[in-house]
Design a protein around this motif. Structure first.
Motif, PDB file in Angstrom:
ATOM      1  N   ALA A  99     -12.204 -19.790 -11.546  1.00  0.00           N
ATOM      2  CA  ALA A  99     -11.626 -20.221 -12.818  1.00  0.00           C
ATOM      3  C   ALA A  99     -10.954 -19.064 -13.535  1.00  0.00           C
ATOM      4  N   ALA A 100     -11.569 -17.878 -13.502  1.00  0.00           N
ATOM      5  CA  ALA A 100     -10.966 -16.699 -14.136  1.00  0.00           C
ATOM      6  C   ALA A 100      -9.679 -16.302 -13.439  1.00  0.00           C
ATOM      7  N   THR A 101      -9.638 -16.442 -12.121  1.00  0.00           N
ATOM      8  CA  THR A 101      -8.421 -16.115 -11.370  1.00  0.00           C
ATOM      9  C   THR A 101      -7.286 -17.057 -11.742  1.00  0.00           C
ATOM     10  N   ALA A 103      -7.001 -18.663 -14.566  1.00  0.00           N
ATOM     11  CA  ALA A 103      -6.610 -18.328 -15.940  1.00  0.00           C
ATOM     12  C   ALA A 103      -5.720 -17.096 -15.961  1.00  0.00           C
ATOM     13  N   ARG A 104      -6.048 -16.102 -15.152  1.00  0.00           N
ATOM     14  CA  ARG A 104      -5.218 -14.897 -15.069  1.00  0.00           C
ATOM     15  C   ARG A 104      -3.819 -15.223 -14.577  1.00  0.00           C
ATOM     16  N   ASP A 105      -3.715 -16.200 -13.682  1.00  0.00           N
ATOM     17  CA  ASP A 105      -2.422 -16.561 -13.104  1.00  0.00           C
ATOM     18  C   ASP A 105      -1.655 -17.574 -13.946  1.00  0.00           C
ATOM     19  N   GLY A 106      -2.149 -17.888 -15.155  1.00  0.00           N
ATOM     20  CA  GLY A 106      -1.374 -18.703 -16.066  1.00  0.00           C
ATOM     21  C   GLY A 106      -1.740 -20.158 -16.147  1.00  0.00           C
ATOM     22  N   ARG A 107      -2.863 -20.554 -15.557  1.00  0.00           N
ATOM     23  CA  ARG A 107      -3.306 -21.931 -15.658  1.00  0.00           C
ATOM     24  C   ARG A 107      -4.435 -22.030 -16.680  1.00  0.00           C
ATOM     25  N   ILE A 108      -4.698 -23.239 -17.160  1.00  0.00           N
ATOM     26  CA  ILE A 108      -5.836 -23.492 -18.035  1.00  0.00           C
ATOM     27  C   ILE A 108      -6.898 -24.153 -17.163  1.00  0.00           C
ATOM     28  N   ALA A 109      -8.068 -23.526 -17.073  1.00  0.00           N
ATOM     29  CA  ALA A 109      -9.103 -23.968 -16.129  1.00  0.00           C
ATOM     30  C   ALA A 109     -10.384 -24.315 -16.870  1.00  0.00           C
ATOM     31  N   TRP A 110     -11.043 -25.366 -16.403  1.00  0.00           N
ATOM     32  CA  TRP A 110     -12.321 -25.816 -16.947  1.00  0.00           C
ATOM     33  C   TRP A 110     -13.358 -25.900 -15.833  1.00  0.00           C
ATOM     34  N   CYS A 111     -14.603 -25.616 -16.176  1.00  0.00           N
ATOM     35  CA  CYS A 111     -15.736 -25.815 -15.278  1.00  0.00           C
ATOM     36  C   CYS A 111     -16.692 -26.826 -15.914  1.00  0.00           C
ATOM     37  N   GLY A 112     -17.359 -27.596 -15.099  1.00  0.00           N
ATOM     38  CA  GLY A 112     -18.358 -28.528 -15.611  1.00  0.00           C
ATOM     39  C   GLY A 112     -17.818 -29.876 -16.041  1.00  0.00           C
ATOM     40  N   LEU A 113     -16.622 -30.236 -15.613  1.00  0.00           N
ATOM     41  CA  LEU A 113     -16.053 -31.540 -15.945  1.00  0.00           C
ATOM     42  C   LEU A 113     -16.817 -32.642 -15.210  1.00  0.00           C
ATOM     43  N   SER A 114     -17.092 -33.741 -15.904  1.00  0.00           N
ATOM     44  CA  SER A 114     -17.801 -34.868 -15.296  1.00  0.00           C
ATOM     45  C   SER A 114     -17.115 -36.161 -15.703  1.00  0.00           C
ATOM     46  N   LEU A 115     -16.647 -36.929 -14.710  1.00  0.00           N
ATOM     47  CA  LEU A 115     -15.915 -38.163 -14.950  1.00  0.00           C
ATOM     48  C   LEU A 115     -16.314 -39.223 -13.933  1.00  0.00           C
ATOM     49  N   ARG A 116     -16.027 -40.469 -14.280  1.00  0.00           N
ATOM     50  CA  ARG A 116     -16.149 -41.559 -13.318  1.00  0.00           C
ATOM     51  C   ARG A 116     -14.755 -41.950 -12.854  1.00  0.00           C
ATOM     52  N   ALA A 117     -14.609 -42.117 -11.550  1.00  0.00           N
ATOM     53  CA  ALA A 117     -13.327 -42.533 -10.977  1.00  0.00           C
ATOM     54  C   ALA A 117     -13.526 -43.835 -10.216  1.00  0.00           C
ATOM     55  N   TRP A 118     -12.555 -44.735 -10.327  1.00  0.00           N
ATOM     56  CA  TRP A 118     -12.603 -46.007  -9.618  1.00  0.00           C
ATOM     57  C   TRP A 118     -11.990 -45.799  -8.234  1.00  0.00           C
ATOM     58  N   TYR A 144     -11.375 -27.453 -12.578  1.00  0.00           N
ATOM     59  CA  TYR A 144     -10.238 -28.355 -12.814  1.00  0.00           C
ATOM     60  C   TYR A 144      -9.249 -27.579 -13.668  1.00  0.00           C
ATOM     61  N   SER A 145      -7.980 -27.558 -13.257  1.00  0.00           N
ATOM     62  CA  SER A 145      -7.004 -26.750 -13.984  1.00  0.00           C
ATOM     63  C   SER A 145      -5.664 -27.457 -14.089  1.00  0.00           C
ATOM     64  N   VAL A 146      -4.903 -27.084 -15.113  1.00  0.00           N
ATOM     65  CA  VAL A 146      -3.534 -27.577 -15.308  1.00  0.00           C
ATOM     66  C   VAL A 146      -2.646 -26.388 -15.645  1.00  0.00           C
ATOM     67  N   ARG A 147      -1.344 -26.575 -15.436  1.00  0.00           N
ATOM     68  CA  ARG A 147      -0.384 -25.553 -15.829  1.00  0.00           C
ATOM     69  C   ARG A 147      -0.221 -25.554 -17.345  1.00  0.00           C
ATOM     70  N   GLN A 148       0.071 -24.400 -17.899  1.00  0.00           N
ATOM     71  CA  GLN A 148       0.392 -24.319 -19.318  1.00  0.00           C
ATOM     72  C   GLN A 148       1.866 -24.698 -19.483  1.00  0.00           C
ATOM     73  N   ALA A 223     -19.405 -11.767 -11.690  1.00  0.00           N
ATOM     74  CA  ALA A 223     -19.323 -13.130 -12.215  1.00  0.00           C
ATOM     75  C   ALA A 223     -18.408 -13.167 -13.424  1.00  0.00           C
ATOM     76  N   GLY A 224     -17.474 -14.119 -13.417  1.00  0.00           N
ATOM     77  CA  GLY A 224     -16.546 -14.260 -14.529  1.00  0.00           C
ATOM     78  C   GLY A 224     -15.289 -13.435 -14.392  1.00  0.00           C
ATOM     79  N   GLU A 225     -15.188 -12.626 -13.344  1.00  0.00           N
ATOM     80  CA  GLU A 225     -13.994 -11.816 -13.122  1.00  0.00           C
ATOM     81  C   GLU A 225     -13.154 -12.432 -12.002  1.00  0.00           C
ATOM     82  N   PRO A 226     -11.842 -12.180 -11.999  1.00  0.00           N
ATOM     83  CA  PRO A 226     -10.986 -12.732 -10.939  1.00  0.00           C
ATOM     84  C   PRO A 226     -11.446 -12.289  -9.557  1.00  0.00           C
ATOM     85  N   VAL A 227     -11.131 -13.103  -8.566  1.00  0.00           N
ATOM     86  CA  VAL A 227     -11.500 -12.825  -7.184  1.00  0.00           C
ATOM     87  C   VAL A 227     -10.241 -12.926  -6.332  1.00  0.00           C
TER      88      VAL A 227
END
Length: 282
Positions: A99-101, A103-118, A144-148, A223-227
């Motif tokens: 996730a940090a990597t 974010a460093r590369d310009g995306r918005i990233a989330w951890c821990g997302l929980s959803l139901r999908a059909w 889970y990430s999206v472009r800014q 932990a928490g640093e780019p890889v």
């Protein structure tokens, strides 16, 4: 005088059975007996745990037999729990680093997302215009990430599924519904593999493959640093059908979470909107 069957009939002599190897099924039964009153199942799993010395039989005053976890069984439970904690720690650390990597590369990233999908399951004998059967599937992507961007069509949401253990990878790949749910909620799906966990040939062609170099074993310090991420195979991308780029339920789930930041910079880098969606390379 007590007779010795082995002496009287050498051909029927009984040799000691080899000690059974302890599998996940045995450990699961051991935990169940540890948490319960110890009523036996009288199956081969009970028998093998008894033979291994991890269980012992107890008989009460009414002649009822129960099972009790021995000291050796307790040590096995603790050893298994420590292994699970270690694997989980390595997994969580690599999730944070991926996730940090991003974010460093310009995306918005989330951890821990929980959803139901059909998840639909079309049948071969159904007409083309029929509504396929389906069921709800829980989708909990590691990252889970999206472009800014200010253009909904350029969001390109991506799921990164992190694997630091080969057994976990193979078990996950058997869950087709889970993989389908990920692909419904994102434009691309990548598997991020620690070194030695798997290779491109293990992953279905509808998914991308990324190698995380040097991620396992040094996770506590980083932990928490780019890889360092190497794309072994890019993921096929698809456009999201929603007018706003993402379904409303996903927007609400993202609004409840804090996106991943960088260790040394709380501000995520901004990137210019591009006229077209580029290939995903991270």
């Amino acid at each position: 005088m007590t007779s010795n069957p082995a002496t009287e009939s050498p051909g029927l002599a009984i040799s000691a059975a080899p000690m059974p190897s302890i599998t996940t099924t045995h450990r699961r039964r051991l935990r169940a007996i540890w948490r319960s009153a110890g009523w036996p199942s009288h199956d081969i799993v009970d028998a093998e745990l008894l033979a291994a010395g991890l269980l012992e039989r107890r008989e009460d005053v009414n002649g009822r037999t129960t099972l009790r976890v021995t000291d050796a069984g307790v040590h096995e439970l603790v050893r298994t729990a420590e292994g699970h904690r270690s694997a989980r720690s390595a997994h969580d650390a690599l999730v944070s680093r991926v996730a940090a990597t991003l974010a460093r590369d310009g995306r918005i990233a989330w951890c821990g997302l929980s959803l139901r999908a059909w998840v639909t399951t079309p049948q071969a004998d159904q007409p083309a215009d029929a509504v396929p059967d389906g069921r709800w599937q829980m989708a909990m992507p590691d990252v889970y990430s999206v472009r800014q961007t200010s253009v909904a069509a350029y969001l390109l949401p991506v799921v990164h599924e992190i694997k630091v253990n080969r057994a976990d990878l193979l078990a996950d790949l058997r869950q087709v519904a889970k993989r389908t749910a990920y692909r419904q909620m994102a434009g691309a799906l990548f598997y991020v593999l620690g070194e030695g966990v798997g290779d491109v040939d293990d992953i279905p062609p509808e998914c991308g493959v990324i190698r995380a170099h040097g991620a396992i074993g040094s996770h506590a310090r980083h932990a928490g640093e780019p890889v360092q991420l190497e794309v072994l195979r890019n993921a096929p991308t698809r456009a999201m059908d929603e007018p706003a780029g993402l379904p409303f339920a996903i927007w609400m789930a993202l609004a409840r979470l804090t996106p991943q930041g960088l260790p040394d910079d709380p501000q995520l880098p901004l990137i210019d909107d591009a006229p077209s969606v580029p290939p995903v390379d991270a």
